[in-house]
Design a protein around this motif. Structure first.
Motif, PDB file in Angstrom:
ATOM      1  N   ARG A 186      26.197   4.403  27.871  1.00  0.00           N
ATOM      2  CA  ARG A 186      27.543   3.960  28.179  1.00  0.00           C
ATOM      3  C   ARG A 186      27.536   2.560  28.806  1.00  0.00           C
ATOM      4  NH1 ARG A 186      31.888   6.981  31.988  1.00  0.00           N
ATOM      5  NH2 ARG A 186      30.436   6.200  33.530  1.00  0.00           N
ATOM      6  N   ALA A 187      26.575   2.320  29.691  1.00  0.00           N
ATOM      7  CA  ALA A 187      26.477   0.990  30.310  1.00  0.00           C
ATOM      8  C   ALA A 187      26.199  -0.073  29.248  1.00  0.00           C
ATOM      9  CB  ALA A 187      25.376   0.987  31.366  1.00  0.00           C
ATOM     10  N   ALA A 188      25.317   0.257  28.287  1.00  0.00           N
ATOM     11  CA  ALA A 188      25.021  -0.689  27.201  1.00  0.00           C
ATOM     12  C   ALA A 188      26.280  -0.957  26.379  1.00  0.00           C
ATOM     13  CB  ALA A 188      23.906  -0.130  26.313  1.00  0.00           C
ATOM     14  N   LEU A 189      27.046   0.095  26.128  1.00  0.00           N
ATOM     15  CA  LEU A 189      28.287  -0.055  25.359  1.00  0.00           C
ATOM     16  C   LEU A 189      29.254  -0.998  26.088  1.00  0.00           C
ATOM     17  CD1 LEU A 189      30.331   0.706  23.132  1.00  0.00           C
ATOM     18  CD2 LEU A 189      30.964   2.684  24.540  1.00  0.00           C
ATOM     19  N   LEU A 190      29.355  -0.848  27.401  1.00  0.00           N
ATOM     20  CA  LEU A 190      30.287  -1.690  28.159  1.00  0.00           C
ATOM     21  C   LEU A 190      29.827  -3.146  28.173  1.00  0.00           C
ATOM     22  CD1 LEU A 190      31.250   0.769  31.018  1.00  0.00           C
ATOM     23  CD2 LEU A 190      32.659   0.029  29.093  1.00  0.00           C
ATOM     24  N   ASP A 191      28.525  -3.375  28.223  1.00  0.00           N
ATOM     25  CA  ASP A 191      28.006  -4.746  28.115  1.00  0.00           C
ATOM     26  C   ASP A 191      28.433  -5.361  26.777  1.00  0.00           C
ATOM     27  OD1 ASP A 191      26.828  -4.852  30.567  1.00  0.00           O
ATOM     28  OD2 ASP A 191      24.811  -4.360  29.871  1.00  0.00           O
ATOM     29  N   LEU A 192      28.275  -4.571  25.710  1.00  0.00           N
ATOM     30  CA  LEU A 192      28.648  -5.065  24.376  1.00  0.00           C
ATOM     31  C   LEU A 192      30.147  -5.357  24.319  1.00  0.00           C
ATOM     32  CD1 LEU A 192      26.637  -2.522  22.182  1.00  0.00           C
ATOM     33  CD2 LEU A 192      26.023  -4.886  22.692  1.00  0.00           C
ATOM     34  N   THR A 193      30.919  -4.478  24.920  1.00  0.00           N
ATOM     35  CA  THR A 193      32.373  -4.622  24.903  1.00  0.00           C
ATOM     36  C   THR A 193      32.779  -5.927  25.578  1.00  0.00           C
ATOM     37  OG1 THR A 193      32.530  -2.224  25.028  1.00  0.00           O
ATOM     38  CG2 THR A 193      34.523  -3.466  25.513  1.00  0.00           C
TER      39      THR A 193
ATOM     40  N   ASP B 222      30.960  -8.576  25.915  1.00  0.00           N
ATOM     41  CA  ASP B 222      30.523  -9.697  25.096  1.00  0.00           C
ATOM     42  C   ASP B 222      31.514  -9.939  23.952  1.00  0.00           C
ATOM     43  OD1 ASP B 222      28.781 -11.749  24.589  1.00  0.00           O
ATOM     44  OD2 ASP B 222      27.624 -10.591  23.139  1.00  0.00           O
ATOM     45  N   VAL B 223      31.959  -8.862  23.339  1.00  0.00           N
ATOM     46  CA  VAL B 223      32.949  -8.978  22.262  1.00  0.00           C
ATOM     47  C   VAL B 223      34.245  -9.572  22.817  1.00  0.00           C
ATOM     48  CG1 VAL B 223      34.438  -7.630  20.718  1.00  0.00           C
ATOM     49  CG2 VAL B 223      31.972  -7.171  20.793  1.00  0.00           C
ATOM     50  N   GLY B 224      34.648  -9.121  23.998  1.00  0.00           N
ATOM     51  CA  GLY B 224      35.870  -9.632  24.623  1.00  0.00           C
ATOM     52  C   GLY B 224      35.768 -11.123  24.888  1.00  0.00           C
ATOM     53  N   ARG B 225      34.610 -11.550  25.381  1.00  0.00           N
ATOM     54  CA  ARG B 225      34.401 -12.961  25.674  1.00  0.00           C
ATOM     55  C   ARG B 225      34.513 -13.792  24.387  1.00  0.00           C
ATOM     56  NH1 ARG B 225      30.225 -16.142  25.383  1.00  0.00           N
ATOM     57  NH2 ARG B 225      28.929 -14.431  24.638  1.00  0.00           N
ATOM     58  N   ARG B 226      33.913 -13.276  23.316  1.00  0.00           N
ATOM     59  CA  ARG B 226      33.991 -13.992  22.035  1.00  0.00           C
ATOM     60  C   ARG B 226      35.420 -14.082  21.516  1.00  0.00           C
ATOM     61  NH1 ARG B 226      28.747 -13.980  19.247  1.00  0.00           N
ATOM     62  NH2 ARG B 226      27.283 -13.457  20.891  1.00  0.00           N
ATOM     63  N   LEU B 227      36.147 -12.994  21.687  1.00  0.00           N
ATOM     64  CA  LEU B 227      37.553 -12.974  21.272  1.00  0.00           C
ATOM     65  C   LEU B 227      38.329 -14.055  22.009  1.00  0.00           C
ATOM     66  CD1 LEU B 227      39.019  -9.348  21.267  1.00  0.00           C
ATOM     67  CD2 LEU B 227      39.237 -11.049  19.452  1.00  0.00           C
ATOM     68  N   ARG B 228      38.136 -14.117  23.325  1.00  0.00           N
ATOM     69  CA  ARG B 228      38.894 -15.080  24.135  1.00  0.00           C
ATOM     70  C   ARG B 228      38.479 -16.506  23.804  1.00  0.00           C
ATOM     71  NH1 ARG B 228      37.982 -10.652  27.501  1.00  0.00           N
ATOM     72  NH2 ARG B 228      36.160 -11.555  28.512  1.00  0.00           N
TER      73      ARG B 228
ATOM     74  N   LEU C   4      39.830  -3.349  26.307  1.00  0.00           N
ATOM     75  CA  LEU C   4      38.731  -3.159  25.352  1.00  0.00           C
ATOM     76  C   LEU C   4      37.774  -2.074  25.863  1.00  0.00           C
ATOM     77  CD1 LEU C   4      37.997  -6.886  24.390  1.00  0.00           C
ATOM     78  CD2 LEU C   4      39.126  -5.144  22.984  1.00  0.00           C
ATOM     79  N   ARG C   5      37.517  -2.096  27.169  1.00  0.00           N
ATOM     80  CA  ARG C   5      36.643  -1.070  27.779  1.00  0.00           C
ATOM     81  C   ARG C   5      37.223   0.320  27.595  1.00  0.00           C
ATOM     82  NH1 ARG C   5      35.306  -4.500  32.502  1.00  0.00           N
ATOM     83  NH2 ARG C   5      37.258  -3.828  33.432  1.00  0.00           N
ATOM     84  N   GLN C   6      38.528   0.397  27.847  1.00  0.00           N
ATOM     85  CA  GLN C   6      39.208   1.682  27.723  1.00  0.00           C
ATOM     86  C   GLN C   6      39.066   2.212  26.291  1.00  0.00           C
ATOM     87  OE1 GLN C   6      43.291   1.233  28.944  1.00  0.00           O
ATOM     88  NE2 GLN C   6      43.766   3.365  28.423  1.00  0.00           N
TER      89      GLN C   6
ATOM     90  N   SER D 215      31.068  -0.165  39.826  1.00  0.00           N
ATOM     91  CA  SER D 215      30.918   1.123  39.144  1.00  0.00           C
ATOM     92  C   SER D 215      32.259   1.842  39.061  1.00  0.00           C
ATOM     93  CB  SER D 215      29.882   1.989  39.867  1.00  0.00           C
ATOM     94  OG  SER D 215      30.306   2.166  41.206  1.00  0.00           O
ATOM     95  N   SER D 216      33.160   1.520  40.002  1.00  0.00           N
ATOM     96  CA  SER D 216      34.474   2.190  39.964  1.00  0.00           C
ATOM     97  C   SER D 216      35.250   1.827  38.700  1.00  0.00           C
ATOM     98  CB  SER D 216      35.290   1.796  41.190  1.00  0.00           C
ATOM     99  OG  SER D 216      35.479   0.397  41.207  1.00  0.00           O
ATOM    100  N   LEU D 217      34.932   0.679  38.129  1.00  0.00           N
ATOM    101  CA  LEU D 217      35.680   0.248  36.957  1.00  0.00           C
ATOM    102  C   LEU D 217      35.313   1.027  35.712  1.00  0.00           C
ATOM    103  CD1 LEU D 217      35.659  -3.634  37.302  1.00  0.00           C
ATOM    104  CD2 LEU D 217      37.595  -2.080  37.578  1.00  0.00           C
TER     105      LEU D 217
END
Ligand SMILES: [Mg+2]
Length: 404
Positions: free
Chosen positions: A273-280, A282-288, A325-327, A400-402
């Motif tokens: 899950r942590a790896a998935l959130l890192d990817l998310t 990164d994708v968000g940053r690219r989008l922006r 995106l995380r959600q 971690s709360s996020l």
């Protein structure tokens, strides 16, 4: 609520980045005892074949790329000849391209050691063209220990000319206005024109055309009979610094995705899950960076044994902030997750657009009827982007709360 439409009249900012004496520089980096010495990478001098790249120390002897190794040896008998280690150079090339992609998704590699970058959309994050170029050079050096030369210009043709102006470790900014461009190009010899080889150069010289200035002055109908209509039209445009070709290679208006393959199959749910959130993120940053909103999110999971599954859902309204995106990623992941060991996790977005509105122009409504691209969440994400751009990708970690 209103949305600003991106201006279509903005000036593009294009970088051309070219590594300096790439193969030789990698060898000198890997073997410090070679630094400061004339190094040639390519065929040994006792064989037929050429020098692929030589160090700047060797260039002082008049050696250059594509010169027969035998000739190079005659010019510089003390040179150290090394075989080509293409795999090694490809490794470094991969690192360099990753650095480029941390500035913009629109990266068009031209070869193993050079690329065009359309950084127009990244100005807000990284500063203007020259500031961005300085930062990129510093990042390339920090990651690879190597120098590059950068041209900053309003189009590809000018950017490539500019990067060659001050090698090695150069940074050249061309004028961005028509008169300035005209003056910048004027004195350049015609062999700097794209598509001018030895033969064309000879033909042009025999007609008294030596410089871009000569090309600028000669009417197209007088140039056409000399080199052909198509070349004449293109040379005339280029001589005035006009080049409308877009930087290719980006995933413009298609999709942006990232995935991670674990070095061993992972059963730790939190780690996946942590790896998935890192990817998310990164994708968000690219989008922006690209100035786009995503209408669809997708999660991909591959288990040990290569069985793969993907889940997709619409993003309503289209968004580009990390929170939404995380959600979406966690929601999709929950639908995919099982207790089996995971080999690969991926996250991607598609249905990309320049505003949160749907393609038909209607603002998409979420289930509560609220129409919003959530400007507050987007500002948070942009602040994170700016801090990461300045202090490195790992400077800010999720609380971690996020993630709960
Ligand atoms: Mg190069």
């Amino acid at each position: 609520m209103s949305f600003k439409v991106m201006s279509s009249t903005r000036t593009d900012i294009i970088l051309h980045v070219d590594m300096d004496a790439f193969f030789a520089a990698v060898e000198q980096r890997d073997r410090p005892e070679l630094r400061g010495l004339p190094v040639m990478v390519g065929s040994p001098p006792d064989q037929r074949g050429v020098v692929a790249t030589c160090s700047y120390e060797a260039r002082r002897f008049g050696v250059h790329s594509a010169m027969p190794s035998r000739t190079a040896y005659q010019k510089c008998p003390d040179a150290i000849f090394l075989p080509v280690r293409m795999e090694r150079y490809q490794e470094v090339s991969h690192q360099i391209m990753e650095v480029f992609e941390s500035f913009t998704p629109w990266v068009e590699p031209l070869s193993i050691d050079e690329a065009f970058l359309d950084v127009t959309g990244a100005v807000r994050l990284f500063g203007d063209g020259p500031a961005m170029a300085r930062r990129l050079k510093a990042r390339v050096r920090a990651v690879t220990g190597l120098t590059c030369s950068v041209g900053v210009a309003p189009n590809k043709f000018l950017a490539k000319l500019a990067s060659e102006c001050q090698k090695p470790d150069g940074l050249t900014v061309t004028p961005f206005d028509a008169a300035g461009i005209h003056a910048f190009l004027g004195p350049l010899p015609i062999e700097r024109m794209w598509g001018v080889g030895r033969k064309t150069k000879h033909v042009l010289l025999s007609h008294g055309i030596r410089t871009f200035s000569d090309l600028q002055a000669i009417p197209e109908d007088r140039l056409s009979p000399v080199i052909g209509g198509a070349a004449a039209a293109s040379f005339k445009q280029r001589a005035l610094g006009v080049d409308d070709r877009p930087v290719g290679g980006g995933q413009r208006e298609k999709s942006i995705s990232r995935e991670t393959t674990f070095s061993e199959d992972v059963t730790d749910f939190d780690r996946v899950r942590a790896a998935l959130l890192d990817l998310t993120e990164d994708v968000g940053r690219r989008l922006r960076l690209a100035g786009l909103y995503a209408g669809t999110a997708q999660c991909k999971l591959r288990w040990a044994g290569f069985e793969t599954a993907t889940r997709q859902r619409p993003l309503v309204p289209a968004c580009r902030d990390d929170a939404h995106l995380r959600q979406a990623a966690l929601d999709l992941f929950a639908r995919l997750a099982s207790t089996r060991p995971v080999r690969l996790i991926g996250f991607g977005v598609a249905d990309l657009r320049t505003t949160p509105t749907a393609a038909d122009g209607q603002l998409a409504l979420d289930l509560d009827g609220a129409a919003s691209d959530d400007p507050k969440q987007e500002r948070v994400s942009q602040t994170v982007d700016a801090l990461r751009a300045r202090y490195g990708p790992r400077s800010i970690r999720r609380a971690s709360s996020l993630v709960n």
